[in-house]
Structure formats: structure tokens, C-alpha cells
Design a protein around this motif. Structure first.
Motif, mmCIF file in Angstrom:
data_model
loop_
_atom_site.group_PDB
_atom_site.id
_atom_site.type_symbol
_atom_site.label_atom_id
_atom_site.label_comp_id
_atom_site.label_asym_id
_atom_site.label_seq_id
_atom_site.Cartn_x
_atom_site.Cartn_y
_atom_site.Cartn_z
ATOM 1 N N VAL A 98 0.864 -1.184 0.000
ATOM 2 C CA VAL A 98 0.000 0.000 0.000
ATOM 3 C C VAL A 98 0.895 1.227 0.000
ATOM 4 C CG1 VAL A 98 -1.730 1.321 1.270
ATOM 5 C CG2 VAL A 98 -1.872 -1.170 1.195
ATOM 6 N N VAL A 99 0.717 2.075 -1.004
ATOM 7 C CA VAL A 99 1.517 3.289 -1.132
ATOM 8 C C VAL A 99 0.728 4.440 -0.510
ATOM 9 C CG1 VAL A 99 2.713 4.851 -2.719
ATOM 10 C CG2 VAL A 99 2.530 2.405 -3.256
ATOM 11 N N TYR A 100 1.269 4.983 0.572
ATOM 12 C CA TYR A 100 0.600 6.046 1.322
ATOM 13 C C TYR A 100 1.085 7.397 0.811
ATOM 14 C CZ TYR A 100 -0.756 8.882 5.404
ATOM 15 O OH TYR A 100 -1.278 9.842 6.230
ATOM 16 N N LEU A 101 0.170 8.153 0.194
ATOM 17 C CA LEU A 101 0.501 9.489 -0.288
ATOM 18 C C LEU A 101 0.170 10.535 0.766
ATOM 19 C CD1 LEU A 101 -0.968 9.146 -3.909
ATOM 20 C CD2 LEU A 101 1.324 8.560 -3.103
ATOM 21 N N ASN A 102 -1.057 10.480 1.282
ATOM 22 C CA ASN A 102 -1.505 11.349 2.356
ATOM 23 C C ASN A 102 -2.737 10.694 2.976
ATOM 24 O OD1 ASN A 102 -3.943 12.333 0.887
ATOM 25 N ND2 ASN A 102 -2.420 13.322 -0.429
ATOM 26 N N PRO A 103 -3.284 11.225 4.082
ATOM 27 C CA PRO A 103 -4.412 10.551 4.736
ATOM 28 C C PRO A 103 -5.620 10.325 3.834
ATOM 29 C CG PRO A 103 -3.488 12.220 6.178
ATOM 30 C CD PRO A 103 -2.806 12.381 4.858
ATOM 31 N N GLU A 104 -5.785 11.130 2.801
ATOM 32 C CA GLU A 104 -6.927 10.998 1.903
ATOM 33 C C GLU A 104 -6.587 10.256 0.608
ATOM 34 O OE1 GLU A 104 -6.230 14.127 3.350
ATOM 35 O OE2 GLU A 104 -7.642 13.519 4.926
ATOM 36 N N SER A 105 -5.347 9.862 0.451
ATOM 37 C CA SER A 105 -4.945 9.253 -0.814
ATOM 38 C C SER A 105 -3.954 8.112 -0.593
ATOM 39 C CB SER A 105 -4.318 10.318 -1.734
ATOM 40 O OG SER A 105 -3.945 9.763 -2.975
ATOM 41 N N MET A 106 -4.397 6.903 -0.934
ATOM 42 C CA MET A 106 -3.543 5.719 -0.887
ATOM 43 C C MET A 106 -3.845 4.860 -2.107
ATOM 44 S SD MET A 106 -3.524 4.543 3.132
ATOM 45 C CE MET A 106 -5.203 5.046 3.485
ATOM 46 N N ARG A 151 13.853 -3.098 1.882
ATOM 47 C CA ARG A 151 13.661 -2.128 2.957
ATOM 48 C C ARG A 151 12.473 -2.541 3.817
ATOM 49 N NH1 ARG A 151 14.365 3.872 0.462
ATOM 50 N NH2 ARG A 151 14.845 4.284 2.645
ATOM 51 N N LYS A 152 12.400 -2.003 5.021
ATOM 52 C CA LYS A 152 11.332 -2.364 5.952
ATOM 53 C C LYS A 152 10.021 -1.695 5.558
ATOM 54 C CE LYS A 152 14.148 -3.281 10.054
ATOM 55 N NZ LYS A 152 14.358 -2.940 11.484
ATOM 56 N N TYR A 153 8.920 -2.395 5.827
ATOM 57 C CA TYR A 153 7.612 -1.781 5.633
ATOM 58 C C TYR A 153 7.479 -0.568 6.559
ATOM 59 C CZ TYR A 153 5.656 -5.425 2.665
ATOM 60 O OH TYR A 153 5.386 -6.261 1.613
ATOM 61 N N GLY A 154 6.847 0.473 6.046
ATOM 62 C CA GLY A 154 6.719 1.720 6.787
ATOM 63 C C GLY A 154 7.804 2.724 6.444
ATOM 64 N N LEU A 212 3.595 0.730 2.904
ATOM 65 C CA LEU A 212 2.986 0.064 4.051
ATOM 66 C C LEU A 212 2.626 -1.386 3.737
ATOM 67 C CD1 LEU A 212 0.516 2.899 5.151
ATOM 68 C CD2 LEU A 212 2.913 2.583 5.812
ATOM 69 N N HIS A 213 2.645 -2.199 4.772
ATOM 70 C CA HIS A 213 2.225 -3.592 4.643
ATOM 71 C C HIS A 213 0.704 -3.626 4.494
ATOM 72 C CE1 HIS A 213 1.233 -7.709 5.863
ATOM 73 N NE2 HIS A 213 2.459 -8.029 5.528
ATOM 74 N N PRO A 214 0.177 -4.392 3.537
ATOM 75 C CA PRO A 214 -1.278 -4.431 3.367
ATOM 76 C C PRO A 214 -1.951 -5.137 4.545
ATOM 77 C CG PRO A 214 -0.230 -6.057 1.953
ATOM 78 C CD PRO A 214 0.871 -5.243 2.551
ATOM 79 N N THR A 215 -2.929 -4.483 5.115
ATOM 80 C CA THR A 215 -3.738 -5.054 6.184
ATOM 81 C C THR A 215 -5.197 -4.946 5.779
ATOM 82 O OG1 THR A 215 -3.998 -2.941 7.334
ATOM 83 C CG2 THR A 215 -2.042 -4.262 7.903
ATOM 84 N N PRO A 216 -6.093 -5.696 6.411
ATOM 85 C CA PRO A 216 -7.516 -5.550 6.090
ATOM 86 C C PRO A 216 -8.016 -4.125 6.256
ATOM 87 C CG PRO A 216 -7.160 -7.559 7.326
ATOM 88 C CD PRO A 216 -5.847 -6.830 7.324
ATOM 89 N N ALA A 217 -7.524 -3.417 7.280
ATOM 90 C CA ALA A 217 -7.958 -2.036 7.496
ATOM 91 C C ALA A 217 -7.545 -1.141 6.328
ATOM 92 C CB ALA A 217 -7.373 -1.503 8.798
ATOM 93 N N LEU A 218 -6.314 -1.308 5.859
ATOM 94 C CA LEU A 218 -5.860 -0.514 4.718
ATOM 95 C C LEU A 218 -6.554 -0.958 3.432
ATOM 96 C CD1 LEU A 218 -2.004 -0.278 5.412
ATOM 97 C CD2 LEU A 218 -3.708 1.538 5.638
#
Length: 315
Positions: free
Chosen positions: A16-24, A50-53, A68-74
Motif C-alpha cells: 500500500v503506497v501512502y501518499l496522504n491521509p486521503e490518498s492511498m 527495505r522495511k515496511y513503513g 505500508l504492509h497491506p492489512t484488512p484495514a488498509l
């Protein structure tokens, strides 16, 4: 992968590529690959090992992203919407009331976009199993491919099936049944048949209309379910604001200053200070944080109907 935590990013991983809280967004890391977005160009080779996060900077210097590591929440936030999905407030509430934990066997209908399916897998893993049914063939096949890509086939069995017309085809194997159907009352008999009878069985129906709840509750009662109850699950955001809290002397001085200002200056002062009660010069008033409900609840109204099926007592 969703129920097995990994510390290091490897070639072939879904991230999961985290751009900002409203965009992933999601991406599959491949050696030699490149990810382009509004923050720049990112080489997959810089992610592998490299490490997740980890924060990864773009090669053109425009910005950075977090991997980020993919989780059900993400996954709930980035899943392609093929249907209306369940969000975390509903998911957590349902999981608690169905008493889900590792080793449980759960039946779900329908699969939809698979948001809830992924959360169910994490909750019942590694020894439980999810049987999920979807009447729409294309959606069923799409979900099947995602379960394969996410390495969940050891815990999930998906079937293209109209359970309202044909039932689940399962007898006495499930600890819990979840119904997200247009006519859940027609699936109550099949749900009862699928539940284990040597322990307490649990069922939950997710409905957007109170009329559906009424008919489902009647069907549950007719088929011997007990403790029938309904909950409405809503999410309301709150705004946090900081306001000055002047003491009596500062308030009096502030009112004196405010009285001398003309109407336009007062209006300008209010806008600049963000408060209708200005304090005197050099004020050292304390501040307080206020929580104010936002104007509207986020998301849609949903009704969750729960019931239990008592085990059979053999004499």
C-alpha cells in the motif's frame, strides 16, 4: 499475506503506497519497475529489501511516499468498489458480536468487493475458514483472483451461488453466518441449517432499510433464533478547536478596547483573531480545546440485526 505480517519488502509483494491521509493506492513491487504519481517517480528497486513503513523519496525530488504492509484495514480504504462495502466501524462491531476468533468457521453472503472478507480472514486465521458466496458471477471471479493474489486460498473458499434460491449447501459446519443480501429473511432457514448444533450459533444480517430488519427479525423468530436485537451503526466526526479563555480582568480590558473600535474594525478583528471576544494587548490567557460534532455523520445508515441459535440438548 494479509494475515501474515512481513517486516521486509520483497520482489512480488503487494504493498500500500501512502501518499496522504486521503490518498492511498496499491502496487505490486517488481524488480526494475517504476511507480509514477503526483509526488514523482519511484523505483521499485529502492523499495525491495527495505522495511515496511519506510519513507521512499522520488528520483525527481518532487516528494516522498510511505510503503505500508497491506492489512484488512488498509485494504478497506483502497479496495476497488464493485459494490457498497463495509467499513471499520461496522466490521469491528460485527466481529465482536459474532464472537469471531482464530479457529472459527464463518459463512458470508454476499462477497461483494471483499472488504469484510479480508477482515474475517485476519480474525479467524490461521486455523479457521471462511466460506463466502456471491451470486454475481463477475464479482465472484474478481474476488477469487484477489484471494489468490493475496495468498488467502488456504483460508477462503469462494463460490458463485444464489443462496436465496439454492441455500448454502453446508450443514452443521459454521460457528457464525453473515448475511448481506437484498432479502436476508429468505436465507434464514439455510443459515440455521449451516450452523453447528453442538454450540451456540450466531447470525448477523446487514440491511440499509428498517423494513428489511422487520422481516428478517420475524424470520429469525419463526426459525427458533433467540436474543434478536438490532443496532444502528453511525460514525460522526468531531472538529477540535483552540479558543482563548481570558480571566475577568483581561475580559474587561478586551471589552473596553472593543468598544472603541468601529463596526468594520470589529469585524476585521474577529476574522483575524478567530474569536468574537478579543483580549487586551499583551494578553496571557489560557487556552481550551473544544470538541464540536461535525455537521453530518460520515457514511450511510446501516442496521445490524443479530441473533443466536441455542445448541441442541441431547437427553
Amino acid at each position: 499475506m494479509f494475515h501474515q505480517y512481513k517486516n521486509v519488502i520483497e520482489d512480488g509483494d503487494l504493498v500500500v503506497v501512502y501518499l496522504n491521509p486521503e490518498s492511498m493506492l496499491t502496487a505490486t513491487v517488481k524488480a526494475g519497475g517504476i511507480l509514477n504519481n503526483k509526488y514523482g517517480s519511484f523505483k521499485h528497486n529502492d523499495m525491495i529489501g527495505r522495511k515496511y513503513g519506510t519513507m521512499v523519496k522520488s528520483h525527481d525530488g518532487k516528494g516522498f511516499v510511505y510503503i505500508l504492509h497491506p492489512t484488512p484495514a488498509l485494504w478497506t480504504q483502497v479496495v476497488p468498489h464493485r459494490t457498497q462495502i463495509l467499513y471499520l466501524p461496522d466490521i469491528s462491531f460485527i466481529s465482536m458480536y459474532l464472537d469471531l476468533k482464530p479457529g472459527k468457521v464463518v459463512i458470508e453472503s454476499g462477497t461483494g468487493s471483499g472488504s469484510f472478507s479480508h477482515s474475517l480472514v485476519r480474525t479467524i486465521a490461521p486455523t479457521g475458514h471462511l466460506y463466502t458466496f456471491e451470486y454475481h458471477e463477475l464479482r465472484a471471479e474478481t474476488a477469487r483472483k484477489e484471494f489468490i493474489e493475496h495468498n488467502l486460498t488456504d483460508i477462503v473458499t469462494i463460490e458463485h451461488r444464489d443462496v436465496l434460491a439454492n441455500g448454502f449447501g453446508k450443514v452443521g459446519i459454521a460457528d457464525a453466518v453473515f448475511l448481506d443480501l437484498p432479502a436476508p429473511w429468505d436465507a434464514v432457514a439455510s443459515a440455521k441449517e449451516a450452523l453447528r448444533r453442538d454450540t451456540i450459533g450466531r447470525v448477523c444480517s446487514f440491511s440499509p432499510c428498517i423494513e428489511q430488519v422487520q422481516r428478517t427479525a420475524l424470520a429469525l423468530d419463526e426459525h427458533g433464533f433467540a436474543d434478536i436485537r438490532m443496532y444502528e451503526c453511525l460514525v460522526k466526526d468531531h472538529e477540535i478547536r483552540t479558543l482563548p479563555m481570558p480571566d475577568i480582568e483581561e475580559a474587561i480590558n478586551g471589552q473596553k478596547v472593543n468598544f472603541k473600535l468601529n463596526k468594520n474594525d470589529r469585524k476585521k478583528r474577529k476574522l483575524e483573531s478567530g474569536t468574537s471576544t478579543p483580549t487586551g494587548e499583551g494578553s496571557t490567557s489560557s487556552e481550551v480545546m473544544l470538541s464540536k460534532p461535525a455537521d453530518q455523520a460520515r457514511g450511510h445508515t446501516s442496521y445490524l440485526t443479530f441473533a443466536i441459535l441455542a445448541p441442541e440438548v441431547k437427553i
